[in-house]
Design a protein around this motif. Structure first.
Motif, PDB file in Angstrom:
ATOM      1  N   ILE A 114     -52.648  28.905  -1.938  1.00 30.50           N
ATOM      2  CA  ILE A 114     -51.244  28.945  -2.346  1.00 30.50           C
ATOM      3  C   ILE A 114     -51.043  30.019  -3.405  1.00 30.50           C
ATOM      4  N   GLU A 115     -51.998  30.153  -4.293  1.00 23.14           N
ATOM      5  CA  GLU A 115     -51.910  31.170  -5.347  1.00 23.14           C
ATOM      6  C   GLU A 115     -51.889  32.582  -4.740  1.00 23.14           C
ATOM      7  N   GLU A 116     -52.713  32.810  -3.743  1.00 23.13           N
ATOM      8  CA  GLU A 116     -52.732  34.120  -3.083  1.00 23.13           C
ATOM      9  C   GLU A 116     -51.415  34.397  -2.360  1.00 23.13           C
ATOM     10  N   LYS A 117     -50.828  33.372  -1.762  1.00 20.16           N
ATOM     11  CA  LYS A 117     -49.536  33.535  -1.104  1.00 20.16           C
ATOM     12  C   LYS A 117     -48.454  33.889  -2.122  1.00 20.16           C
ATOM     13  N   LYS A 118     -48.492  33.233  -3.287  1.00 21.76           N
ATOM     14  CA  LYS A 118     -47.509  33.527  -4.336  1.00 21.76           C
ATOM     15  C   LYS A 118     -47.661  34.952  -4.837  1.00 21.76           C
ATOM     16  N   VAL A 126     -44.906  38.054  -4.762  1.00 27.68           N
ATOM     17  CA  VAL A 126     -44.539  38.830  -5.943  1.00 27.68           C
ATOM     18  C   VAL A 126     -44.744  40.321  -5.674  1.00 27.68           C
ATOM     19  N   ALA A 127     -45.861  40.668  -5.069  1.00 22.60           N
ATOM     20  CA  ALA A 127     -46.139  42.069  -4.745  1.00 22.60           C
ATOM     21  C   ALA A 127     -45.095  42.620  -3.779  1.00 22.60           C
ATOM     22  N   GLU A 128     -44.675  41.814  -2.819  1.00 24.42           N
ATOM     23  CA  GLU A 128     -43.656  42.252  -1.861  1.00 24.42           C
ATOM     24  C   GLU A 128     -42.334  42.525  -2.574  1.00 24.42           C
TER      25      GLU A 128
END
Length: 73
Positions: free
Chosen positions: A54-58, A62-64
């Protein structure tokens, strides 16, 4: 940059369907998944979709958002 232009062209590609008397245009790719197989690309780089936390998805979201802001300015 030329690659991005080519991909934009491909995404908007249309094909003619029907007879010559009643031709209709339809998009070749009706959904993003038709154009880009996300699961296949993840497997190619060695990442299982279920292993993404989930942290990687968040962080990806943010990067997007940051990337979109930079494009606008």
């Amino acid at each position: 940059m030329h690659l991005q232009a080519w991909l934009n062209h491909q995404v908007k590609a249309k094909r003619t369907k029907g007879s010559s008397k009643n031709p209709k245009q339809e998009y070749v790719y009706k959904a993003f998944n038709d154009f880009f197989n996300y699961e296949k690309r993840l497997k190619k780089v060695g990442i299982n979709h279920k292993d993404v936390t989930i942290e990687e998805k968040k962080m990806a979201m943010v990067a997007e958002r940051v990337n979109k802001r930079e494009e606008v300015e």
